[in-house]
Every structure is written in structure tokens, then in C-alpha cells.
Design an enzyme around this catalytic site. Sequence first.
Site, PDB file in Angstrom:
ATOM      1  N   LYS A 107       0.761  -1.145  -0.179  1.00 46.11           N
ATOM      2  CA  LYS A 107      -0.175  -0.145   0.076  1.00 46.11           C
ATOM      3  C   LYS A 107       0.818   1.337  -0.037  1.00 46.11           C
ATOM      4  CE  LYS A 107       0.357  -1.266   4.542  1.00 46.11           C
ATOM      5  NZ  LYS A 107       0.220  -2.822   5.155  1.00 46.11           N
ATOM      6  N   GLU A 131      -5.259  -6.308  -4.427  1.00 48.90           N
ATOM      7  CA  GLU A 131      -6.126  -6.778  -3.706  1.00 48.90           C
ATOM      8  C   GLU A 131      -5.551  -6.606  -2.082  1.00 48.90           C
ATOM      9  OE1 GLU A 131      -9.436  -6.455  -2.167  1.00 48.90           O
ATOM     10  OE2 GLU A 131      -9.643  -7.144  -4.300  1.00 48.90           O
ATOM     11  N   GLY A 136      -6.267  -6.630   3.922  1.00 45.78           N
ATOM     12  CA  GLY A 136      -5.822  -8.053   3.820  1.00 45.78           C
ATOM     13  C   GLY A 136      -6.896  -8.854   2.949  1.00 45.78           C
ATOM     14  N   GLY A 189       2.695 -10.249  18.236  1.00 49.12           N
ATOM     15  CA  GLY A 189       2.979 -10.049  16.987  1.00 49.12           C
ATOM     16  C   GLY A 189       2.025  -9.181  16.139  1.00 49.12           C
ATOM     17  N   GLU A 192       4.393  -4.105  15.612  1.00 49.19           N
ATOM     18  CA  GLU A 192       5.790  -3.968  15.498  1.00 49.19           C
ATOM     19  C   GLU A 192       6.462  -3.392  16.485  1.00 49.19           C
ATOM     20  OE1 GLU A 192       7.136  -5.166  12.606  1.00 49.19           O
ATOM     21  OE2 GLU A 192       5.448  -5.363  11.425  1.00 49.19           O
ATOM     22  N   ASP A 203      -0.454   3.927   8.470  1.00 46.95           N
ATOM     23  CA  ASP A 203      -0.976   2.695   7.676  1.00 46.95           C
ATOM     24  C   ASP A 203      -2.473   2.800   6.965  1.00 46.95           C
ATOM     25  OD1 ASP A 203      -0.858  -0.390   6.807  1.00 46.95           O
ATOM     26  OD2 ASP A 203      -2.649  -0.295   8.142  1.00 46.95           O
ATOM     27  N   LYS A 207      -3.827   3.271   2.938  1.00 44.67           N
ATOM     28  CA  LYS A 207      -4.861   2.378   2.214  1.00 44.67           C
ATOM     29  C   LYS A 207      -6.092   3.144   2.043  1.00 44.67           C
ATOM     30  CE  LYS A 207      -3.708  -1.486   5.483  1.00 44.67           C
ATOM     31  NZ  LYS A 207      -4.113  -2.110   6.710  1.00 44.67           N
TER      32      LYS A 207
END
Length: 437
Positions: A107, A131, A136, A189, A192, A203, A207
Site C-alpha cells: 500500500k 487486492e 488484507g 506479533g 511492530e 497505515d 489504504k
Amino acid sequence: MAEALRIGIAGLGTVGASVVRCMTDKEAELTRQCGRTMALTAVSARDRNRDRGIELGNAQWFDNPVELAGSAEIDVFVELIGGDSGAAYDAVKAALEAGRHVVTANKALLSKHGVALAAIAEEKGVLLNYEAAVAGGIPVIKTMREALAGNEVSRVFGIMNGTANYILTRMEEEGLSFEDCLTEAQRLGYAEADPTFDIEGHDTAHKLSILTSLAFGCKISADDIYMEGISNISQADIRAASELGYRIKLLGVAVKTDSGIEQRVHPTMVPTQSVIAQVHGVTNAVAIETDVLGELLLSGPGAGGNATASAVIGDMADIAKSRPGFQHGPVFGRPAAKLKPYKRARMRSHEGGYFIRMTVHDRAGVFAAIAKRMADNDISLESIVQHADGGLPDEQKNVILVTHETTEAAVRKAVDGVMKDGHLVDKPQVIRIERAA
């Protein structure tokens, strides 16, 4: 049966390894669905000797992903390197210029270079599929690019970052602090070691910029997005929202107005009975409002190896099903040369109103001073209440305001005025209230 589609994959991290594993485990089913085999013929990654738990067969190894991208031994270049420049950009550009189809989950790359790369793909008559770059495994790109023909989109919004949604969900359900939830997300997890990109909205902004282009036929303009993260959300905000009938979510919102397009990413209060308020944990959801269909909500896994790999495999399958000479549709729903310049909307009233929390010194005249600052800026209040908070000293109180429709500028000016009056203990919290189905 048609000749095998030769795949080259650059990047064998979590997603890349999941893609290879799926290609191996689902080979027979993919061949049946596509009418041809998808063969992994070449790969590239930083460490040739790392054990990734996958079988690469006879795939040729390239130390340089740009060389892989231009190789005559592949038909499709799959970019899973990441980053908005450097090797990822150079390799994707090289692949398109060499007449190779491209599949990417990147992205950041598309947000920065998407229109230019789309122009190359359209000139060369190849596909640029992405996609996996947004939400996701949720097929939102294909839905907007193919399934909504004839619909005019007025608004697109959603929860597009699983890390932020996980943190806000844990804060509400378990009464934990932001810091504790972030630490747990990192341990599992979901976040980060440096979580800034997720929790401060970057982020989601990348998107959203892609969805904005698809929705409104404009060039991508990630730099024109108002952005605010969730690191300043406290338990006081979570509790107050719940008592008022709201839930806090980090939303990306793009709205078409008479004066242009409004793009914003920020914590938002949505009614607890709304569908999007029920999206918890690392799940993502995207809502699309149109004139013909009405509102469509797509929800599902927004991150992780399998979810992202599913979207990558789907893009590869679309290429496998296409035939030579077929005229491919434009990358962003309209030819790159015909995408309109992005026009930022003028400031307008926000129809959902605002939630404002102020921690004040408990003394006479505070309520009156706050109300006067609001009135001076033509802000109509739906409610103003003193809110008990066991975490505050006796000489301090939380004052909660909910406004009717007003502008961001008016709210910020009024809040600045209250701060100058000397009644506040610390910086106020301002959160938009969003209309949501």
C-alpha cells in the site's frame, strides 16, 4: 490445457512464505479453477539460507529482485518486499516495463507511485493487481473496481488497521491502559517493535488514499489526509464513550462534497448499535455508500500471512484466467490519464458532532466559562455534564461535552479559548462522532 503461468515472487517473509505454501497445498484446486497451472519458477529474498518452512522446488534464485522482475522466465512478478521506494519500486517498475503482470500487497508503494505505475501497466497492456494492499483478505478492491459498476460512491470509510483495532478492543473489554494493550499486541506479533506506522494512522492513510482514488476517480493524494492516531486515547475516553452509547474506533473516512473530497484518519466515536462498532480485535471492515446499492459493509481478516496470501493468490488467479489479447480494465477503475486531480474539500460542518473531554480544576465558574466559549464560536451543545472519575484528585473533575453539528475550526478555536482561561489541568480530548450504519 493452457501453458503454466510462470510466477516470480520477491519477498519471502510471512506473506511470501504463506503464498508459496498455498500454491503448493492448493495446486490441484487452483489448476481446476484457473484452467492452467500456476508454477513458481523464480524467487528473490535477502537471505538465501534462511529456513522458511516452505519448499521452493526448482525455482531459480535471484539475489536482486529487479533482475527477477525483468526475467524472461516469468509471466507474473509478485512484489512482497514492502516500502514505498528502493527495491520494491524499482522492481515493480521494471516488471511492468518488461511487459510482466504485477501483483503487490504494497500500500505504501501504491499510495506514493500508484498512478505512475498504473500508466505504465495500461500502456503495456498488463495487469497491476493489488487486492492485498487494502484490508488484507477482504475483497474490497475487486468490489469497488468491478462489482459496483453504475454506482456513484458518496462515502467510503472503515477500520483498516488491525493493530489499532485490537488495542482499542482490549482497552474497552478489559479496562487496560493504552500502553499495556500495545505491549500485549507487540508480544502477540500484532504490533511492530516500532508501532508508530499503525497507531498514528499512517497505515490507514495509505489504504484510504487508494480507496479514495477508486471511489471518486481522482489521483491518489495521501499527503492531503488529515491524520490523528490513538496513542492519546485513555480509559477516561473509553468509559465516557460507553456511557454515552458510543464505541471508539480508528477510522479512515473519505467523503465527496460539493467543494471536493474530504479525507481523514482519526479516532472516532460510533454508536454501539452500529454494525461497524461490532468489528473487534484485528478484524477490518470497509463500508461503501452508493446511490444505487445503498451501504455495503465488507468485513474480515485484515492482516496476517494467510489473509494477505489469500488476496495475493486471488490476484494471481485472475491473471491465470485471463487470455492473451484480452483488454484489461484500468488499474484504478478509470484510465490513469483520465484520473482527475485531487481537490481537497473546503472545511464544512461535521454532521456527527464532537465529543470533548476536559479535565478541569473543580471551582466556581468553570461550567459557565466553558459554555461561553462554545457559544462565542456558535457551537450548539447537545449535553455538558460533570463526569466522575475515580482516578482524579478531589480538586479535579472531568467535564464531558457533546456538540451538535459544527466545524473542526470552531471546536478547535473554542477549546483553545478554554485553555487560555486557565481552567484546564491538561490538554483536552476532542473526538469526532461519526454517523455509521
